[in-house]
Structure formats: C-alpha cells, structure tokens
Scaffold this motif. Sequence first.
Motif, short mmCIF file in Angstrom:
data_model
loop_
_atom_site.label_atom_id
_atom_site.label_comp_id
_atom_site.label_asym_id
_atom_site.label_seq_id
_atom_site.Cartn_x
_atom_site.Cartn_y
_atom_site.Cartn_z
N TRP A 147 13.21 7.46 4.41
CA TRP A 147 12.49 6.18 4.27
C TRP A 147 11.54 5.96 5.45
CZ3 TRP A 147 13.63 1.79 7.52
CH2 TRP A 147 12.88 0.66 7.21
N VAL A 148 12.05 6.28 6.65
CA VAL A 148 11.23 6.11 7.86
C VAL A 148 9.97 6.97 7.76
CG1 VAL A 148 11.16 6.57 10.34
CG2 VAL A 148 13.13 5.39 9.36
N ARG A 149 10.14 8.21 7.30
CA ARG A 149 8.97 9.10 7.16
C ARG A 149 7.97 8.49 6.18
NH1 ARG A 149 10.53 14.16 9.47
NH2 ARG A 149 12.75 14.61 9.18
N ALA A 150 8.47 7.89 5.10
CA ALA A 150 7.58 7.28 4.10
C ALA A 150 6.83 6.09 4.71
CB ALA A 150 8.40 6.85 2.88
N VAL A 151 7.53 5.29 5.54
CA VAL A 151 6.87 4.14 6.17
C VAL A 151 5.78 4.62 7.13
CG1 VAL A 151 7.18 2.12 7.66
CG2 VAL A 151 8.92 2.67 5.95
N ILE A 152 6.06 5.70 7.84
CA ILE A 152 5.05 6.24 8.78
C ILE A 152 3.78 6.61 8.00
CG2 ILE A 152 4.52 8.21 10.28
CD1 ILE A 152 7.49 8.08 11.21
N GLN A 153 3.98 7.17 6.81
CA GLN A 153 2.83 7.56 5.97
C GLN A 153 2.10 6.33 5.43
OE1 GLN A 153 1.58 10.66 4.95
NE2 GLN A 153 2.88 11.43 6.62
N SER A 154 2.88 5.38 4.90
CA SER A 154 2.26 4.28 4.16
C SER A 154 1.80 3.14 5.06
CB SER A 154 3.25 3.73 3.12
OG SER A 154 4.37 3.20 3.80
N ASN A 155 2.42 2.99 6.20
CA ASN A 155 2.10 1.84 7.06
C ASN A 155 2.18 2.25 8.53
OD1 ASN A 155 1.74 -0.67 8.16
ND2 ASN A 155 3.17 -1.71 6.79
N PRO A 156 1.20 3.05 8.97
CA PRO A 156 1.28 3.60 10.33
C PRO A 156 1.34 2.52 11.41
CG PRO A 156 -0.63 4.51 9.13
CD PRO A 156 0.00 3.49 8.25
N ALA A 157 0.66 1.37 11.18
CA ALA A 157 0.66 0.33 12.22
C ALA A 157 2.07 -0.22 12.41
CB ALA A 157 -0.31 -0.79 11.82
N GLU A 158 2.75 -0.52 11.29
CA GLU A 158 4.10 -1.04 11.40
C GLU A 158 5.04 0.02 11.98
OE1 GLU A 158 5.64 -3.11 7.95
OE2 GLU A 158 7.69 -2.72 8.64
N ALA A 159 4.81 1.26 11.56
CA ALA A 159 5.65 2.35 12.08
C ALA A 159 5.52 2.44 13.60
CB ALA A 159 5.25 3.66 11.42
N ASP A 160 4.29 2.25 14.10
CA ASP A 160 4.08 2.27 15.55
C ASP A 160 4.82 1.13 16.21
OD1 ASP A 160 2.61 4.49 15.89
OD2 ASP A 160 0.64 3.50 15.98
N ALA A 161 4.64 -0.07 15.60
CA ALA A 161 5.26 -1.27 16.19
C ALA A 161 6.78 -1.13 16.24
CB ALA A 161 4.85 -2.50 15.38
N MET A 162 7.36 -0.48 15.24
CA MET A 162 8.83 -0.35 15.18
C MET A 162 9.34 0.91 15.90
SD MET A 162 9.52 -1.48 11.23
CE MET A 162 11.29 -1.18 11.25
N GLY A 163 8.42 1.68 16.45
CA GLY A 163 8.85 2.90 17.16
C GLY A 163 9.47 3.93 16.23
N LEU A 164 8.97 3.98 14.99
CA LEU A 164 9.62 4.85 14.00
C LEU A 164 9.39 6.35 14.27
CD1 LEU A 164 9.09 2.88 10.66
CD2 LEU A 164 11.04 2.87 12.22
N HIS A 165 8.30 6.67 14.98
CA HIS A 165 8.07 8.09 15.26
C HIS A 165 9.22 8.69 16.07
CE1 HIS A 165 3.97 8.16 13.68
NE2 HIS A 165 3.87 6.93 14.15
N ARG A 166 9.74 7.86 16.99
CA ARG A 166 10.84 8.36 17.84
C ARG A 166 12.09 8.64 17.00
NH1 ARG A 166 8.84 4.59 21.41
NH2 ARG A 166 10.34 3.01 20.80
N VAL A 167 12.29 7.82 15.96
CA VAL A 167 13.46 8.01 15.10
C VAL A 167 13.39 9.39 14.43
CG1 VAL A 167 14.62 7.17 13.02
CG2 VAL A 167 13.75 5.53 14.69
N VAL A 168 12.19 9.69 13.90
CA VAL A 168 12.02 10.97 13.20
C VAL A 168 12.10 12.13 14.18
CG1 VAL A 168 10.38 12.35 11.88
CG2 VAL A 168 10.68 9.94 11.32
N ALA A 169 11.41 11.96 15.33
CA ALA A 169 11.40 13.06 16.31
C ALA A 169 12.83 13.37 16.75
CB ALA A 169 10.54 12.67 17.50
#
Length: 274
Positions: A147-169
């Motif tokens: 789901w996190v990967r999908a949010v990064i694709q669909s809503n990069p701004a929110e993904a940045d704000a939530m630090g989602l890249h770190r979750v995936v990494a």
Amino acid sequence: MAVFTVDQTKCNQDGICAAECPGRIVEMDPESGFPKPAADFEDICIRCGHCVAICPTGAFKLDWLAPEICQPVNEECDITPEQAEQFLCARRSIRSFKDTRIPRTDLEKLLQIACAAPSAKNQQPWHWIVVEDPAQVRQYAGMVVDWVRAVIQSNPAEADAMGLHRVVASWDEGYDRICRGAPHIIIAHADKTWHFSAEDCTLAISHLDLYAASIGLGACWAGYFYRAINMYSPLFEALGLPLDHLAYGAIMVGHPKFKYRRIPRRNPPRVTWK
Ligand SMILES: Cc1cc2nc3c(=O)[nH]c(=O)nc-3n(C[C@H](O)[C@H](O)[C@H](O)COP(=O)(O)O)c2cc1C
C-alpha cells in the motif's frame, strides 16, 4: 418484567444509586423511600451497572446483573500517586521484541482489560482481530508496504510528508518499520456509523497498552498498519473486517528485548486557563 429489584432488608435508602445513575432513571420513591425505576428506565438504561456496583449493602440487583457476580473492588490493590505517576510516565512504546510468542491466555487477558475501557454510552463497540502467528504478521506487514508503495506512486507529496520512502527502503533492506518484528498485532475495529467508534477503540487500545506494560509485555501503536487496513482493500479483505466496519487502531505486542532506564521529557501542557 422488573428491570431492577431492591432488597428492602438490605437497602439503607442512601440514594447513591439514584445520584450516580447516568440517565437519572433510578429515582427515590418519596413514599417508600426506596429506589424505583423511572417510567422510561428500560429505554434509557445504558447497562453500565453503576447502580449495582455503587450500592454499599448489595441491595440493588438488575435483572441482568446481580451484586454477587460482580468482582469486589480490592482496596489493597490501590496504587499510590507516586506509583501511578511512575507507571504512566515510564510506559514506553516498545519497538524491539524477543523472538517469543505471548501465550494465548495472556493475549486474552489483554483483551479482557481493554474491554474495561470507558466507551460512549457504554456501547463497547470494539471488535478485535488478533494476529497470533508471527509469520502472518510479516505477511500483513508486507501488504502494508504494498500500500505504501502505491501511495508513493499516486501521491508523492503526501508520501514525502509521511516519510513513506523510509518505510519502503527499510523493508527492502530487511527491517520492518510497520510491525517492528513484533510476534503479534492486535487490531480494533468497529461499526463506522457509530459516532464514537474512534474514541472508544483508541481508549480500549490504550488500556491494553498500559496493562501490557504492567505484565512485562511491550506494545506499540501500529499507525501505518491500521491506516492501511482502511485504505487498501486487499488488506481489509485479507483480515476479514465486516464491510460496515473500519479499523480504529492497531497495536503490536511482544516481549520487550530491552529495558528503559530513564523517562524521556515531554512538552509541558499547552493550556489556557479561563
Ligand atoms: C496513533 C498512533 C500511531 C502510532 N503509530 C506508530 C507506528 O506506526 N510505528 C511506531 O513505531 N510508533 C507508532 N506510534 C508510537 C509513537 O511514535 C510514540 O507513542 C511516541 O513516539 C511517544 O513515545 P512513547 O509512547 O514511548 O512515549 C504511534 C502512536 C500513536 C498514538
């Protein structure tokens, strides 16, 4: 059918049952001096049981709750203010767990205590999903990462704000930021049309969290996890929530690997005195 009865040989007519009734539907009969139900008792009663629990003489009995079946309050177990402060302030969110499972009986006890939390109108709306199998926890955590990967694709701004890249990494490097390697996760879900489901489930999980600390278990809210349940239908379906429910909280639990030695500082209250 009588909704409550009062043993007049035991009742001391102190009126406490009437004073404490949240619906004000226990009344003191001016003629007899004993408690009597208001006309709308059955419609309004929220079944909190306070009338039975407060009666010092055990005279008050509801048709579904007798004083004899209510556990007495053991005053020897009262804690001091110092103990309460230490306990509440020393509780921590635990993120490192041993590779041991919690016995089913302890998980059941956690839920029993969670269900003692306050709830609006005493609705106790919570339902529970306990993921007992650590491998299954990992599998669901993987779905959250999907789901996190999908949010990064669909809503990069929110993904940045939530630090989602770190979750995936982290996940890709072998570290699970979703469930932190906990052996179990417990999810609270409830009817999404009930106005207070969110508050009630949050309080129940908080009860569970605090009790877990008291029996030497570690717990930590799993924010990504329950947000994902509501936003990612494959996870919602895999967990089997009813369609008219939402997840209102999730908490990881296990045996803590480490022991905290100090209490970190928190912000002072932001308060307006009126
Ligand atoms: C609603 C909520 C969601 C949270 N989600 C997470 C989470 O997904 N992962 C995590 O490691 N901690 C999570 N936490 C724990 C907080 O980070 C933690 O409570 C905070 O840092 C304060 O630390 P303490 O609980 O030890 O005082 C969450 C806490 C709350 C109340």
